[in-house]
Design a protein around this motif. Structure first.
Motif, PDB file in Angstrom:
ATOM      1  N   GLY A 348       0.327  -0.994   0.292  1.00  0.00           N
ATOM      2  CA  GLY A 348      -0.096  -0.197  -0.254  1.00  0.00           C
ATOM      3  C   GLY A 348       0.877   0.969  -0.182  1.00  0.00           C
ATOM      4  N   ILE A 349       1.833   1.486  -0.116  1.00  0.00           N
ATOM      5  CA  ILE A 349       2.947   1.875  -0.295  1.00  0.00           C
ATOM      6  C   ILE A 349       3.095   3.272  -2.195  1.00  0.00           C
ATOM      7  CG2 ILE A 349       5.337   3.825   0.463  1.00  0.00           C
ATOM      8  CD1 ILE A 349       5.129   1.200   2.679  1.00  0.00           C
ATOM      9  N   ALA A 350       2.592   4.105  -2.272  1.00  0.00           N
ATOM     10  CA  ALA A 350       3.532   4.140  -4.150  1.00  0.00           C
ATOM     11  C   ALA A 350       4.524   4.834  -4.319  1.00  0.00           C
ATOM     12  CB  ALA A 350       2.186   5.059  -4.187  1.00  0.00           C
ATOM     13  N   ALA A 351       5.259   4.713  -4.835  1.00  0.00           N
ATOM     14  CA  ALA A 351       7.148   4.957  -5.134  1.00  0.00           C
ATOM     15  C   ALA A 351       6.758   6.107  -6.028  1.00  0.00           C
ATOM     16  CB  ALA A 351       7.512   3.882  -4.534  1.00  0.00           C
ATOM     17  N   TYR A 352       7.554   7.076  -5.731  1.00  0.00           N
ATOM     18  CA  TYR A 352       8.140   8.175  -6.619  1.00  0.00           C
ATOM     19  C   TYR A 352       8.858   7.966  -7.179  1.00  0.00           C
ATOM     20  CZ  TYR A 352       4.165  11.235  -4.455  1.00  0.00           C
ATOM     21  OH  TYR A 352       2.999  11.802  -4.006  1.00  0.00           O
ATOM     22  N   SER A 353       9.341   8.265  -8.632  1.00  0.00           N
ATOM     23  CA  SER A 353      10.093   8.156  -9.871  1.00  0.00           C
ATOM     24  C   SER A 353      11.142   9.182  -9.846  1.00  0.00           C
ATOM     25  CB  SER A 353      10.267   7.695 -10.762  1.00  0.00           C
ATOM     26  OG  SER A 353       9.700   8.320 -11.262  1.00  0.00           O
ATOM     27  N   GLU A 354      10.359  10.037  -9.324  1.00  0.00           N
ATOM     28  CA  GLU A 354      11.422  11.955  -9.975  1.00  0.00           C
ATOM     29  C   GLU A 354      11.173  12.384  -8.298  1.00  0.00           C
ATOM     30  OE1 GLU A 354      12.180  13.196 -13.006  1.00  0.00           O
ATOM     31  OE2 GLU A 354      10.775  11.610 -13.934  1.00  0.00           O
ATOM     32  N   MET A 355      12.545  12.855  -8.223  1.00  0.00           N
ATOM     33  CA  MET A 355      12.730  13.567  -7.070  1.00  0.00           C
ATOM     34  C   MET A 355      12.348  14.408  -6.688  1.00  0.00           C
ATOM     35  SD  MET A 355      16.931  14.466  -6.085  1.00  0.00           S
ATOM     36  CE  MET A 355      17.128  15.527  -4.926  1.00  0.00           C
ATOM     37  N   ALA A 356      11.746  15.014  -7.967  1.00  0.00           N
ATOM     38  CA  ALA A 356      11.118  16.712  -7.549  1.00  0.00           C
ATOM     39  C   ALA A 356       9.706  16.503  -6.824  1.00  0.00           C
ATOM     40  CB  ALA A 356      10.914  17.580  -9.039  1.00  0.00           C
ATOM     41  N   GLU A 357       8.872  15.905  -8.113  1.00  0.00           N
ATOM     42  CA  GLU A 357       7.412  15.639  -7.726  1.00  0.00           C
ATOM     43  C   GLU A 357       7.700  15.049  -6.124  1.00  0.00           C
ATOM     44  OE1 GLU A 357       5.457  12.335  -9.649  1.00  0.00           O
ATOM     45  OE2 GLU A 357       6.192  13.421 -11.619  1.00  0.00           O
ATOM     46  N   ALA A 358       8.266  14.353  -5.641  1.00  0.00           N
ATOM     47  CA  ALA A 358       8.313  13.602  -4.068  1.00  0.00           C
ATOM     48  C   ALA A 358       8.960  14.382  -3.072  1.00  0.00           C
ATOM     49  CB  ALA A 358       9.509  12.649  -3.850  1.00  0.00           C
ATOM     50  N   ALA A 359       9.814  15.350  -3.569  1.00  0.00           N
ATOM     51  CA  ALA A 359      10.301  16.500  -2.350  1.00  0.00           C
ATOM     52  C   ALA A 359       9.492  17.100  -2.498  1.00  0.00           C
ATOM     53  CB  ALA A 359      11.495  17.006  -2.760  1.00  0.00           C
ATOM     54  N   GLU A 360       8.621  17.598  -3.351  1.00  0.00           N
ATOM     55  CA  GLU A 360       7.396  18.066  -3.421  1.00  0.00           C
ATOM     56  C   GLU A 360       6.193  18.112  -2.536  1.00  0.00           C
ATOM     57  OE1 GLU A 360       5.792  19.251  -7.119  1.00  0.00           O
ATOM     58  OE2 GLU A 360       4.683  21.735  -6.159  1.00  0.00           O
ATOM     59  N   GLN A 361       5.621  16.984  -2.503  1.00  0.00           N
ATOM     60  CA  GLN A 361       4.596  15.693  -1.821  1.00  0.00           C
ATOM     61  C   GLN A 361       5.031  16.067  -0.352  1.00  0.00           C
ATOM     62  OE1 GLN A 361       1.951  14.979  -2.579  1.00  0.00           O
ATOM     63  NE2 GLN A 361       0.650  13.554  -1.197  1.00  0.00           N
ATOM     64  N   ALA A 362       6.442  15.844  -0.803  1.00  0.00           N
ATOM     65  CA  ALA A 362       6.339  15.400   1.380  1.00  0.00           C
ATOM     66  C   ALA A 362       5.885  17.095   1.584  1.00  0.00           C
ATOM     67  CB  ALA A 362       8.580  15.256   1.267  1.00  0.00           C
ATOM     68  N   VAL A 363       6.748  17.903   1.329  1.00  0.00           N
ATOM     69  CA  VAL A 363       6.568  18.934   1.998  1.00  0.00           C
ATOM     70  C   VAL A 363       5.158  19.959   2.173  1.00  0.00           C
ATOM     71  CG1 VAL A 363       6.318  22.157   1.463  1.00  0.00           C
ATOM     72  CG2 VAL A 363       8.987  20.206   0.969  1.00  0.00           C
ATOM     73  N   LYS A 364       4.257  19.210   1.131  1.00  0.00           N
ATOM     74  CA  LYS A 364       2.571  19.330   1.177  1.00  0.00           C
ATOM     75  C   LYS A 364       2.572  18.606   2.229  1.00  0.00           C
ATOM     76  CE  LYS A 364      -1.025  18.531  -1.821  1.00  0.00           C
ATOM     77  NZ  LYS A 364      -1.534  17.745  -3.125  1.00  0.00           N
ATOM     78  N   LEU A 365       2.700  17.148   2.700  1.00  0.00           N
ATOM     79  CA  LEU A 365       2.083  16.619   3.682  1.00  0.00           C
ATOM     80  C   LEU A 365       2.785  17.219   4.707  1.00  0.00           C
ATOM     81  CD1 LEU A 365       2.495  13.202   2.218  1.00  0.00           C
ATOM     82  CD2 LEU A 365       0.366  13.880   2.441  1.00  0.00           C
ATOM     83  N   ALA A 366       3.842  17.631   4.996  1.00  0.00           N
ATOM     84  CA  ALA A 366       4.293  18.492   6.189  1.00  0.00           C
ATOM     85  C   ALA A 366       2.989  19.645   6.784  1.00  0.00           C
ATOM     86  CB  ALA A 366       5.158  18.268   7.017  1.00  0.00           C
ATOM     87  N   GLY A 367       2.498  19.772   5.714  1.00  0.00           N
ATOM     88  CA  GLY A 367       1.036  21.315   5.830  1.00  0.00           C
ATOM     89  C   GLY A 367       2.695  22.375   5.771  1.00  0.00           C
ATOM     90  N   GLU A 368       3.321  22.115   5.017  1.00  0.00           N
ATOM     91  CA  GLU A 368       4.398  23.360   4.536  1.00  0.00           C
ATOM     92  C   GLU A 368       4.720  23.545   3.630  1.00  0.00           C
ATOM     93  OE1 GLU A 368       8.101  22.431   6.252  1.00  0.00           O
ATOM     94  OE2 GLU A 368       7.094  21.574   8.282  1.00  0.00           O
ATOM     95  N   GLY A 369       5.317  24.765   3.325  1.00  0.00           N
ATOM     96  CA  GLY A 369       5.716  24.959   1.445  1.00  0.00           C
ATOM     97  C   GLY A 369       4.814  26.079   0.912  1.00  0.00           C
ATOM     98  N   ARG A 370       5.422  26.466  -0.543  1.00  0.00           N
ATOM     99  CA  ARG A 370       4.354  27.723  -1.091  1.00  0.00           C
ATOM    100  C   ARG A 370       2.863  27.234  -1.260  1.00  0.00           C
ATOM    101  NH1 ARG A 370      10.356  28.714  -3.581  1.00  0.00           N
ATOM    102  NH2 ARG A 370       9.846  26.670  -5.104  1.00  0.00           N
TER     103      ARG A 370
END
Lengths: 370, 289
Positions: A348-370
């Motif tokens: 049940g864990i989806a893996a990303y292949s693009e570093m940019a997308e994954a980093a953006e998602q991590a920031v989004k899930l932390a409730g941060e970002g622009r």
């Protein structure tokens, strides 16, 4: 590995460089005795940070009872994030002049570099170039006494100080070489009653050379968590954010932190899981991240020597044993990518292949970002 | 063509019978490298994947005419291995191990200068020339392809990330060189740029740097006279001062080695500086157009 001042001084002393009389103390009674013995003294907090004086880490005691009193205050105090556990009580010096000298390795020329100045007592970075004498050492030749005399001459020293300085350069270079030092520095190198005395000293030993220096005292730096991860054999640095990060390779780990910051997030740590780590150390490293209670965990792997299926197994192992109670973002590409991605997908864990997308998602899930 | 390592290079592996040496010898052979022998003291007479193992470099060179060596021995023995190779005529030396004492690295690099030998590393992933089907290193084989881009990097996995993104964008490589993550290494950005300058197949150069030291600033001086476009990406934007970010060399000490000073110097010299690794391939496409 940085050495405490009193250890650096011991080394200088053992090579015949003049140091003031001093004693290590960790309670008021010892401080009282020390000052009875050596007279008026500086009480210097033994911590591995610069700028101790300004931060209140150096106090002067003229009597034994004053020494006891100050020691009572200083032991246990916080100095730039370090707790003071011991002091070095050192005879107060009647200083006429302050010089500077160090031996270090210049990365660009790949040679040892001796630097000296008559403007001692301040950080060498704050001394203007025209006041610094720089001499490179040809490693095939080393430092013979003439080298020291030429430096003394370039500094404009004369008489007794000229001779003592020239002699000191030779000894300091021997320490640099024989102790595998990254840096050996005397600042200030003082003139007291017409003679040179090392008033403060820094000695950093090359970590990679410790195997041939059983005599060098091992000093652990960093937080408890940092020490724990270093024991597993991984490079780890604590930062002040809330997105925990694991990547393979130091450069990738740095780039991953940069990517998080780029999208407006704040990384909680630097963790290099190694260029070719197998399941067990990877799982241990991930366990450490879970124990930090971050908002999000971001795993960024480019499988070269590291195999993606091994990383996936490590993730599943941690998930099934200690559990991963926070959102997990995994970016997984490279060697055995298909197997790794499938293992994660089945759990049940989806893996990303693009570093940019994954980093953006991590920031989004932390409730941060622009 | 390629730089430093070509299909003509005859390679021995020092420390061939160890785990790493054995595995990577196989990978190198699979990629097409002419691995002509191995050296493991006391293991002479054995073979690894059909390649003969010798007790000394002297024997190996005499019997195989090797001119290049890749070193896998543990760090405390690396200086000995490097000198053994250089004193026996090896002129391209790849030093894989990390944690080699800096004083040993100084001795190795100094001797190499005197002999005119090229040392890559220590603490490197090695060197690969895709168009020549040859590599000396521990990098994965499948992420490279032949093409016009020269790559020089300090860090392994980060260079894999970038090389693979180039490959996926249809931008192959002449040679990819890993300088190594230690404070004292054999190559500088300047020395590698100089090699790329005279390689007629290299049309653009990618520099992958990081915080610490001043190798990038020194390179900037050189880029002005290079005559070839340079794209630079540097890691360590988020790194705090005084902390060693994994590599022994990656540390901002007392205000030196910051990303800002490096990027400023490179930009002023005319390099295209990108801020994130995934922006490299696009920037290279642009400068090649």
């Amino acid at each position: 590995m940085k050495q405490y001042e009193y250890l650096a001084k011991q080394t200088l002393g053992s090579y015949g460089i003049p140091i003031p009389p001093g004693k290590v103390v960790d309670n008021p009674e010892q401080a009282r005795k020390a000052v009875e013995e050596i007279g008026p003294a500086a009480l210097k907090a033994q911590v591995l940070v610069g700028g101790r004086g300004k931060a209140g880490g150096i106090r002067f005691a003229s009597t034994p009872s004053e020494a006891a009193q100050l020691t009572q205050q200083m032991i246990g105090m916080d100095l730039k994030g370090y707790t003071v556990e011991r002091l070095y009580a050192e005879a107060k010096l009647d200083i006429d002049q302050e010089l500077y000298i160090s031996v270090t390795t210049d990365r660009n020329t790949k040679e040892p570099l001796v630097m000296a100045s008559r403007a001692g007592g301040i950080e060498i970075e704050d001394v203007s170039d025209d006041q610094i004498v720089r001499r490179y050492v040809d490693p095939r030749v080393g430092v013979e006494p003439y080298f020291g005399r030429e430096m003394a001459s370039a500094l404009g020293l004369n008489g007794t100080i000229f001779k003592e300085f020239a002699d000191l350069v030779v000894k300091l270079y021997r320490i640099y070489q024989e102790k595998d030092a990254e840096l050996v520095e005397i600042n200030p190198l003082t003139v007291v009653h017409g003679h040179l005395v090392a008033a403060d000293a820094r000695l950093n030993i090359d970590d990679s050379a410790l195997f041939r220096h059983p005599e060098v005292q091992r000093i652990e730096e960093g937080s408890e968590l940092e020490r724990k991860v270093h024991e597993i054999g991984l490079a780890y640095v604590e930062l002040d954010g809330d997105i925990a990060v694991m990547a393979n390779g130091a450069g990738m780990a740095m780039a991953t932190l940069d990517a998080i910051q780029y999208f407006g997030g704040r990384p909680a740590n630097f963790l290099d899981a190694g260029g070719g780590a197998s399941v067990e150390p990877t799982a241990q490293a991930l366990g450490v991240l879970v124990s930090m209670h971050p908002k999000v965990i971001f795993v960024n792997i480019f499988g070269g020597i590291t195999r993606c299926d091994d990383v996936a197994r490590a993730i599943l192992q941690v998930k099934q044993t200690v559990g991963i109670p926070v959102p997990l973002v995994v970016r997984l590409v490279g060697t055995n990518e298909t197997e790794g991605v499938k293992l994660l997908a089945d759990a049940g864990i989806a893996a990303y292949s693009e570093m940019a997308e994954a980093a953006e998602q991590a920031v989004k899930l932390a409730g941060e970002g622009r | 063509m390629a730089i430093l390592l070509t299909s003509q290079s005859r390679v021995i592996v020092q420390g061939m019978t160890g785990n790493q040496g054995r595995f990577h010898s196989g990978q190198m052979v699979a990629y097409g490298t002419h691995v002509v022998g191995g050296v493991s003291p006391g293991k002479g007479g054995q073979t690894v994947d059909g390649v003969p193992v010798f007790d000394t470099v002297r024997e190996a060179v005499a019997l195989t005419q090797a001119d290049a060596s890749i070193v896998f021995v543990p760090a405390p023995f690396a200086k000995d291995a490097a000198f053994e190779a250089m004193e026996n005529g090896i002129r391209l030396l790849v030093m894989i191990p990390e944690h080699i004492p800096v004083q040993d690295a100084i001795a190795i690099v100094t001797r190499a200068r005197d002999l005119g030998a090229v040392v890559i590393g220590p603490n490197t992933f090695g060197i690969i020339s895709p168009g020549q089907n040859t590599k000396m290193g521990i990098m994965p084989n499948h992420i490279y392809k032949p093409g016009p881009v020269g790559v020089v990097a300090r860090s392994g996995t980060l260079s894999y990330e970038i090389a693979f993104s180039l490959t996926n964008a249809g931008l192959g490589q002449t040679t990819v060189v890993g300088m190594g993550g230690d404070p004292v290494v054999g190559q500088t950005f300047v020395s590698v740029l100089e090699e790329f300058k005279t390689d007629r197949d290299t049309q653009a150069i990618v520099m992958v740097g990081e915080i610490g030291g001043s190798a990038e600033e020194e390179a900037a001086e050189h880029i002005k006279s290079l005559g070839k476009p340079v794209v630079a990406y540097l890691a360590g934007r988020a790194a705090p001062p005084g902390k060693r970010m994994g590599h022994a060399g990656a540390i901002i000490e007392r205000g030196r080695g910051t990303l800002e000073s490096k990027e400023k110097a490179l930009t002023a010299a005319g390099a295209q500086v990108v801020t994130m690794p995934w922006q490299v391939a696009e920037a290279v496409s642009k400068v090649l157009r």
